[in-house]
Design a protein around this motif. Sequence first.
Motif, PDB file in Angstrom:
ATOM      1  N   GLN A  24     -14.964  40.298  24.748  1.00  9.82           N
ATOM      2  CA  GLN A  24     -14.125  41.354  25.931  1.00  9.82           C
ATOM      3  C   GLN A  24     -14.321  41.880  27.294  1.00  9.82           C
ATOM      4  N   ASN A  25     -13.439  41.539  27.904  1.00 10.34           N
ATOM      5  CA  ASN A  25     -13.476  40.954  30.084  1.00 10.34           C
ATOM      6  C   ASN A  25     -14.733  41.127  29.951  1.00 10.34           C
ATOM      7  N   GLY A  38     -13.243  38.469  33.860  1.00 14.02           N
ATOM      8  CA  GLY A  38     -12.362  39.296  32.772  1.00 14.02           C
ATOM      9  C   GLY A  38     -12.352  37.792  31.222  1.00 14.02           C
ATOM     10  N   LEU A  39     -13.717  37.893  30.476  1.00 11.73           N
ATOM     11  CA  LEU A  39     -12.878  36.846  29.774  1.00 11.73           C
ATOM     12  C   LEU A  39     -13.034  37.551  28.274  1.00 11.73           C
ATOM     13  N   ASP A  40     -11.799  37.251  27.806  1.00 12.45           N
ATOM     14  CA  ASP A  40     -11.231  37.891  26.455  1.00 12.45           C
ATOM     15  C   ASP A  40     -10.811  36.350  25.349  1.00 12.45           C
ATOM     16  N   LEU A  41     -12.314  37.068  24.492  1.00  6.22           N
ATOM     17  CA  LEU A  41     -12.033  35.799  23.278  1.00  6.22           C
ATOM     18  C   LEU A  41     -12.834  35.728  22.347  1.00  6.22           C
ATOM     19  N   SER A  42     -12.792  35.429  21.452  1.00  5.04           N
ATOM     20  CA  SER A  42     -13.259  35.314  19.626  1.00  5.04           C
ATOM     21  C   SER A  42     -13.614  34.412  19.415  1.00  5.04           C
ATOM     22  N   ILE A  43     -15.144  34.243  18.729  1.00  2.00           N
ATOM     23  CA  ILE A  43     -15.415  33.148  17.975  1.00  2.00           C
ATOM     24  C   ILE A  43     -15.264  33.426  16.292  1.00  2.00           C
TER      25      ILE A  43
END
Lengths: 267, 313
Positions: A24-25, A38-43
């Motif tokens: 998150q962020n 500001g990366l939002d990403l899920s694995i």
Amino acid sequence: MVAGGAPNGGGASAEALSAKVVVQNLTIRYGNHVALRGLDLSIRRNEILGVIGPAGSGKTSFLRALNRMDEFIPGMEVEGRITFDGRDIRRVRNVYALRSRIGVVFPLPVGLPLTVYENVALAPRLRGVRKGSELDEIVERCLRRAALWEEVKDRLDSLGSLLSGGQQQRLTIARALSQEPDLLLLDEFSIAVDPVTTMRIEDVLKDLKNEMSIVLVTNLVQQARRLADRTAFFLTGEHVETSDTARIFSGIVKDPRTHDYIEGRFG
Amino acid sequence: MNPQALARSRDFDHRGRAWYADRAVTVFVFIGGTSAILFIGGIFAFIAREGLGFVFTEFDAGEFFGSIAWRPTSALDATYGALALIVGTASITGLAMVVSIPFSLAAAVFIGEFARGRVRETLKVLVELLAAIPSVVWGFIGFSIMNSLIIDIFDVPIGLNVLNAGIILGLMAAPIMTTIAEDALKAVPDGYREAAEALGATRWQVIRKVVIPAAKNGLVAAVLLGVGRGFGETMVVLMASGHSINLPDSVFDSVRALTATIAAELGETAVGSDHFRALFTLGILLFLVTFAINLAADIIMRGIRRKGERGRP
């Protein structure tokens, strides 16, 4: 939400619950230079997440933040929140335990100055495996899974650095597997590997997906297309988009730059 | 460039200024580079000329290596037993290594692996400064400060002994060993550390399982160079050891070292006398031992370099 599940979108909170890693962020800086913004990403669990983008897009910095390798790089600052199985990785009390659950394969094979056997036995030894027979078994299993066993079984006691480049890279994969990781990070693993070996490793990765989550950072757009369930596109520190690989490569993109990149129009 | 000069510069048979400058520099650096051979040969020839004359006449190997009676000035019965001097040097050097090896390896690991940024740079400069302190200053510390400390702490009559000289010599050798050992650690590629850290190894595990094995040769060379340094050191052992001929029973006994004997006695001997030549025989012994130690260190260091170049053991 599991591998190959609903296409991009869905409830963010539901995703947060089922994902292996939630970012998150995430912002990463080296001094004044912002490497990732500001990366939002899920694995997700049991998926291969491809990460593509030209050099300097923040792909490697992203991997480094995931297992807190940033702590050894002077000047690298990480902001934002990363959770691993719901735990904030900044707040774990034993960072070594965190790292032991995350396997890393570097762009150029790093054969530690040890024998083939000891390269693979090191991580089990670190976590306290002492018995010779148990170690033998782990070493053989990991080398087999990395498609290397047949080539090195007669020279387990020679130095890992004497193997060919492709063999060394498979050795580092075997070493990463010996950690029994939940998450495997591959950073452009095929740079120093011939195409045939690359294909063999790719087959291994497809198999491994059943047991772990894999993040595949690659310069080869086609490699992401072959392997990844979802693909993320980074560009100069910006997370342009993440979507199902099939959608991205059939031209369904949210941002035209993604299309331009996979079509080879820049980068 | 005028056409004439241009034509000359392209003439196959014309040697211009640059050609002669190149030749001059070649000769100059050749002399500089090979002079080391000249000096080492010259020094050995000089010591040998004086010392070997003794070795082939008065010299009695049984007495030299077996007797502690170093009585070169006795008018009736001069004897040249160097055993006490050899044991003196060996005991001081041995103790010095016990002090300096753990100390300097720990310092090297801290500077190379743990310290970061300014702390690291400051420490490196300080250690190098420490290495530059003249040995007479160390000797002075041994003579004045350590002496009374040892007398007070251990309640012994005299503080100029093996313990004193060994500690001072150890502290003196430590900075050099630290610097070389740290260089050896630095030569270990960062990729090894990262790879081991990524496996979940703690910092100490990384150092113990990966960095130290990879730097092993350099660390051994560092220790050997420290030994060589301690073996040949003169001023500290002259000032802090008590300088008395004695086979030590404990570290609280005074001893006399080979180097100190030469330094203290050479000025008082008649050139060409047996005594004079016997001192040169001690010199031969010192020369051979330090030469062997340095050679061993060098061979080991070359081993590292070759490994680095070819990626082979």
